[in-house]
Motif scaffolding. Structure first.
Motif, PDB file in Angstrom:
ATOM      1  N   MET A 130       0.827  -1.202   0.000  1.00 39.90           N
ATOM      2  CA  MET A 130       0.000   0.000   0.000  1.00 39.90           C
ATOM      3  C   MET A 130       0.864   1.256   0.000  1.00 39.90           C
ATOM      4  O   MET A 130       0.513   2.267  -0.637  1.00 39.90           O
ATOM      5  N   GLY A 131       1.992   1.211   0.703  1.00 32.76           N
ATOM      6  CA  GLY A 131       2.883   2.364   0.716  1.00 32.76           C
ATOM      7  C   GLY A 131       3.425   2.669  -0.670  1.00 32.76           C
ATOM      8  O   GLY A 131       3.488   3.837  -1.083  1.00 32.76           O
ATOM      9  N   GLN A 132       3.819   1.625  -1.403  1.00 34.77           N
ATOM     10  CA  GLN A 132       4.318   1.843  -2.751  1.00 34.77           C
ATOM     11  C   GLN A 132       3.245   2.415  -3.670  1.00 34.77           C
ATOM     12  O   GLN A 132       3.521   3.272  -4.517  1.00 34.77           O
ATOM     13  N   ARG A 133       2.018   1.935  -3.519  1.00 40.32           N
ATOM     14  CA  ARG A 133       0.938   2.342  -4.423  1.00 40.32           C
ATOM     15  C   ARG A 133       0.322   3.670  -4.027  1.00 40.32           C
ATOM     16  O   ARG A 133      -0.016   4.481  -4.904  1.00 40.32           O
ATOM     17  N   LEU A 134       0.171   3.917  -2.729  1.00 38.01           N
ATOM     18  CA  LEU A 134      -0.582   5.075  -2.275  1.00 38.01           C
ATOM     19  C   LEU A 134       0.288   6.232  -1.797  1.00 38.01           C
ATOM     20  O   LEU A 134      -0.230   7.326  -1.577  1.00 38.01           O
ATOM     21  N   CYS A 135       1.593   6.003  -1.634  1.00 39.18           N
ATOM     22  CA  CYS A 135       2.502   7.066  -1.184  1.00 39.18           C
ATOM     23  C   CYS A 135       3.683   7.196  -2.148  1.00 39.18           C
ATOM     24  O   CYS A 135       4.848   7.005  -1.752  1.00 39.18           O
ATOM     25  N   PRO A 136       3.433   7.518  -3.408  1.00 47.15           N
ATOM     26  CA  PRO A 136       4.510   7.538  -4.404  1.00 47.15           C
ATOM     27  C   PRO A 136       5.366   8.802  -4.372  1.00 47.15           C
ATOM     28  O   PRO A 136       6.375   8.868  -5.083  1.00 47.15           O
ATOM     29  N   ASP A 137       4.990   9.806  -3.585  1.00 50.46           N
ATOM     30  CA  ASP A 137       5.766  11.048  -3.541  1.00 50.46           C
ATOM     31  C   ASP A 137       6.037  11.436  -2.095  1.00 50.46           C
ATOM     32  O   ASP A 137       5.522  10.835  -1.147  1.00 50.46           O
ATOM     33  N   ARG A 138       6.872  12.474  -1.942  1.00 55.43           N
ATOM     34  CA  ARG A 138       7.325  12.869  -0.602  1.00 55.43           C
ATOM     35  C   ARG A 138       6.168  13.335   0.282  1.00 55.43           C
ATOM     36  O   ARG A 138       6.119  13.013   1.474  1.00 55.43           O
ATOM     37  N   LEU A 139       5.244  14.094  -0.283  1.00 52.22           N
ATOM     38  CA  LEU A 139       4.144  14.620   0.527  1.00 52.22           C
ATOM     39  C   LEU A 139       3.296  13.499   1.101  1.00 52.22           C
ATOM     40  O   LEU A 139       3.003  13.468   2.304  1.00 52.22           O
ATOM     41  N   ARG A 140       2.884  12.546   0.254  1.00 48.92           N
ATOM     42  CA  ARG A 140       2.026  11.468   0.745  1.00 48.92           C
ATOM     43  C   ARG A 140       2.767  10.531   1.683  1.00 48.92           C
ATOM     44  O   ARG A 140       2.194  10.033   2.657  1.00 48.92           O
ATOM     45  N   ALA A 141       4.063  10.297   1.420  1.00 48.58           N
ATOM     46  CA  ALA A 141       4.851   9.493   2.358  1.00 48.58           C
ATOM     47  C   ALA A 141       4.947  10.194   3.709  1.00 48.58           C
ATOM     48  O   ALA A 141       4.876   9.549   4.772  1.00 48.58           O
ATOM     49  N   SER A 142       5.070  11.522   3.689  1.00 43.71           N
ATOM     50  CA  SER A 142       5.146  12.281   4.942  1.00 43.71           C
ATOM     51  C   SER A 142       3.826  12.204   5.706  1.00 43.71           C
ATOM     52  O   SER A 142       3.814  12.069   6.937  1.00 43.71           O
ATOM     53  N   ILE A 143       2.710  12.291   4.990  1.00 48.06           N
ATOM     54  CA  ILE A 143       1.402  12.147   5.634  1.00 48.06           C
ATOM     55  C   ILE A 143       1.314  10.798   6.342  1.00 48.06           C
ATOM     56  O   ILE A 143       0.860  10.704   7.489  1.00 48.06           O
ATOM     57  N   ALA A 144       1.764   9.737   5.665  1.00 44.96           N
ATOM     58  CA  ALA A 144       1.696   8.396   6.242  1.00 44.96           C
ATOM     59  C   ALA A 144       2.556   8.279   7.493  1.00 44.96           C
ATOM     60  O   ALA A 144       2.122   7.740   8.526  1.00 44.96           O
ATOM     61  N   VAL A 145       3.788   8.787   7.432  1.00 54.48           N
ATOM     62  CA  VAL A 145       4.694   8.681   8.577  1.00 54.48           C
ATOM     63  C   VAL A 145       4.163   9.479   9.767  1.00 54.48           C
ATOM     64  O   VAL A 145       4.165   8.996  10.909  1.00 54.48           O
ATOM     65  N   ILE A 146       3.710  10.705   9.525  1.00 55.42           N
ATOM     66  CA  ILE A 146       3.190  11.533  10.614  1.00 55.42           C
ATOM     67  C   ILE A 146       1.945  10.889  11.228  1.00 55.42           C
ATOM     68  O   ILE A 146       1.776  10.869  12.452  1.00 55.42           O
ATOM     69  N   ALA A 147       1.076  10.339  10.386  1.00 56.22           N
ATOM     70  CA  ALA A 147      -0.106   9.648  10.893  1.00 56.22           C
ATOM     71  C   ALA A 147       0.289   8.476  11.784  1.00 56.22           C
ATOM     72  O   ALA A 147      -0.297   8.266  12.858  1.00 56.22           O
ATOM     73  N   ALA A 148       1.294   7.700  11.342  1.00 50.13           N
ATOM     74  CA  ALA A 148       1.738   6.555  12.139  1.00 50.13           C
ATOM     75  C   ALA A 148       2.308   6.999  13.477  1.00 50.13           C
ATOM     76  O   ALA A 148       2.026   6.388  14.519  1.00 50.13           O
ATOM     77  N   VAL A 149       3.122   8.059  13.467  1.00 55.21           N
ATOM     78  CA  VAL A 149       3.716   8.555  14.714  1.00 55.21           C
ATOM     79  C   VAL A 149       2.621   8.976  15.699  1.00 55.21           C
ATOM     80  O   VAL A 149       2.658   8.633  16.892  1.00 55.21           O
ATOM     81  N   ILE A 150       1.633   9.706  15.204  1.00 57.70           N
ATOM     82  CA  ILE A 150       0.538  10.167  16.076  1.00 57.70           C
ATOM     83  C   ILE A 150      -0.215   8.979  16.667  1.00 57.70           C
ATOM     84  O   ILE A 150      -0.511   8.941  17.877  1.00 57.70           O
ATOM     85  N   LEU A 151      -0.494   7.975  15.834  1.00 57.01           N
ATOM     86  CA  LEU A 151      -1.326   6.862  16.288  1.00 57.01           C
ATOM     87  C   LEU A 151      -0.556   5.859  17.143  1.00 57.01           C
ATOM     88  O   LEU A 151      -1.165   5.123  17.919  1.00 57.01           O
ATOM     89  N   VAL A 152       0.747   5.808  17.012  1.00 56.26           N
ATOM     90  CA  VAL A 152       1.534   4.982  17.935  1.00 56.26           C
ATOM     91  C   VAL A 152       1.454   5.558  19.351  1.00 56.26           C
ATOM     92  O   VAL A 152       1.414   4.831  20.339  1.00 56.26           O
ATOM     93  N   ILE A 153       1.400   6.895  19.424  1.00 55.98           N
ATOM     94  CA  ILE A 153       1.331   7.558  20.734  1.00 55.98           C
ATOM     95  C   ILE A 153      -0.098   7.618  21.257  1.00 55.98           C
ATOM     96  O   ILE A 153      -0.364   7.345  22.427  1.00 55.98           O
ATOM     97  N   TRP A 154      -1.044   7.993  20.376  1.00 54.12           N
ATOM     98  CA  TRP A 154      -2.465   8.085  20.758  1.00 54.12           C
ATOM     99  C   TRP A 154      -3.261   7.180  19.822  1.00 54.12           C
ATOM    100  O   TRP A 154      -3.521   7.551  18.673  1.00 54.12           O
ATOM    101  N   SER A 155      -3.648   6.016  20.306  1.00 52.35           N
ATOM    102  CA  SER A 155      -4.299   5.025  19.448  1.00 52.35           C
ATOM    103  C   SER A 155      -5.817   5.040  19.557  1.00 52.35           C
ATOM    104  O   SER A 155      -6.482   4.094  19.156  1.00 52.35           O
ATOM    105  N   ASP A 156      -6.382   6.103  20.098  1.00 52.16           N
ATOM    106  CA  ASP A 156      -7.827   6.205  20.264  1.00 52.16           C
ATOM    107  C   ASP A 156      -8.531   6.203  18.911  1.00 52.16           C
ATOM    108  O   ASP A 156      -8.007   6.715  17.904  1.00 52.16           O
TER     109      ASP A 156
END
Length: 394
Positions: A130-156
């Motif tokens: 999914m990362g290869q298909r849905l995050c092909p550029d820097r902006l979308r990859a950054s959205i994914a990483v930031i989302a993961a960081v937030i949800l690792v800390i706050w998983s509500d």
């Protein structure tokens, strides 16, 4: 040329019995049978239906089946297509729930631990693809990483919704798309009926959010959680894992071990991954549980898919022509990759990996799935056998 709902059911029942390998593989089976063999639709219309169902939240392969059944035989045809495709896997998952109940406390069993370890590989492969298909550029990859960081800390669960919404907003503002407006879908649903289905979806989702927020009756809370999860499965069936875990484990309907075991077993059956919900409803501590609970949970998680497909079919040509809609969807999908990446850590890795042997088994399973293209059901069964024959995990 129209087709009877019974014929649609029988055709999709065959697909439901033989379609192993996940959503992408399902779409390949659909194309071979329905486009090449039966010629129910041509390549252009089939591609357009896939585009529609990837645009919508929900399980893409099941929604494509619902759409094809609807085009061939009306609303009953859509229901028949879903029932035929989903019934085999749902029955298997309910049977697995009864097996878990008969075995009693299986938390320390080796085969269960093997299932939990293979889920690490399955989810890791989903994140990679999914990362290869849905995050092909820097902006979308950054959205994914930031989302993961937030949800690792706050998983509500509410934080998950906010992350997905912000991802869509960022995509809408910052991504640029050029779209093709030459849609060829001819919907049997009138626009005003489509609007009615859209209204019903909005009411259903709002009701599920209210019920899950305020709690109360355990059965309604569980079913509302299923509806909410089925309404927000962007990017593929694997995303249902982090959506359902707070509902059933966080809601004390079952242990994390029981939850992960069912998810592992779901990889070994044909048909849609969301049939996992039938297992959850059957094994949950909430009334009625058993096969009735399994059916209720299954219907609850798939009901949004019907309403969304039937609401969107009459308007897809217009919606597809809007670059801003495509950009918002791209941002949502990037955030969903982050949601799944966070889920790879919690609850998947934290509940499955206990030592170096588990790491080795997970890496071997990932290689088997991703590099050697061994069917998922075979890898799942092998890991369960390895666990059953005394893999210590230490």
């Amino acid at each position: 040329m129209s087709t009877s709902p019974l014929t649609v059911f029988l055709v999709f029942l065959r697909l439901g019995l033989t379609s192993f390998g996940g959503p992408v593989a399902h779409l390949g089976y659909f194309r071979a049978d329905l486009v090449e063999r039966r010629r129910w639709l041509d390549e252009v219309m089939y591609a357009d239906l896939i585009a529609l169902c990837q645009f919508l939240p929900g399980p893409a392969s099941s929604q494509v089946g619902i759409a094809i059944g609807t085009i061939r035989a009306g609303l009953l045809g859509g229901l028949a297509a879903w029932l035929g495709f989903t019934l085999p896997s749902a029955l298997i998952m309910i049977a697995f729930a009864y097996g878990i109940a008969l075995l009693g406390d299986v938390a320390g069993s080796g085969w269960l631990h093997g299932l939990k370890v293979v889920v690490v590989a399955v989810v890791a492969q989903a994140v990679w693809q999914m990362g290869q298909r849905l995050c092909p550029d820097r902006l979308r990859a950054s959205i994914a990483v930031i989302a993961a960081v937030i949800l690792v800390i706050w998983s509500d669960a509410l934080v998950q919704l906010l992350v997905i919404g912000v991802g869509g907003l960022i995509g809408w503002r910052l991504l640029q798309f050029q779209t093709n407006s030459n849609s060829v879908i001819k919907s049997p649903i009138m626009p005003r009926i489509g609007m009615l289905f859209g209204l019903l979806f909005a009411i259903l989702l709002a009701g599920s959010l209210i019920i899950t927020s305020f709690g109360g009756n355990p059965t309604l809370t569980l079913l509302a959680g299923m509806v909410r999860s089925g309404s927000l499965v962007f990017g593929g069936g694997h995303v249902v894992l982090p959506l359902l875990e707070p509902v059933v484990v966080g809601g004390d309907f079952m242990s994390a071990e029981t939850f992960i075991a069912g998810y592992g077993a779901a990889q070994a059956v044909p048909g849609p991954l969301l049939s996992f919900s039938a297992y959850l409803g059957a094994v949950a501590s909430a009334y009625p549980a058993g096969w009735v609970g399994g059916i209720l949970a299954l219907v609850a998680i798939f009901l949004p898919s019907f309403l969304l497909v039937w609401a969107a079919l009459p308007f897809w040509a217009t919606l597809r022509a809007r670059p801003d809609a495509q950009a918002a969807l791209a941002g949502v999908n990037a955030a969903v990759v982050g949601v799944l990446l966070a889920a790879l850590y919690q609850p998947v890795i934290t509940s499955a990996i206990r030592g170096p042997f588990d790491v080795a088994l997970a890496l071997g399973s990932f290689a088997a799935l991703h590099l050697w293209r061994i069917p998922p059901w075979a890898v799942v069964l092998l890991c369960a056998l390895i666990g059953g024959f005394g893999w210590s995990g230490q």
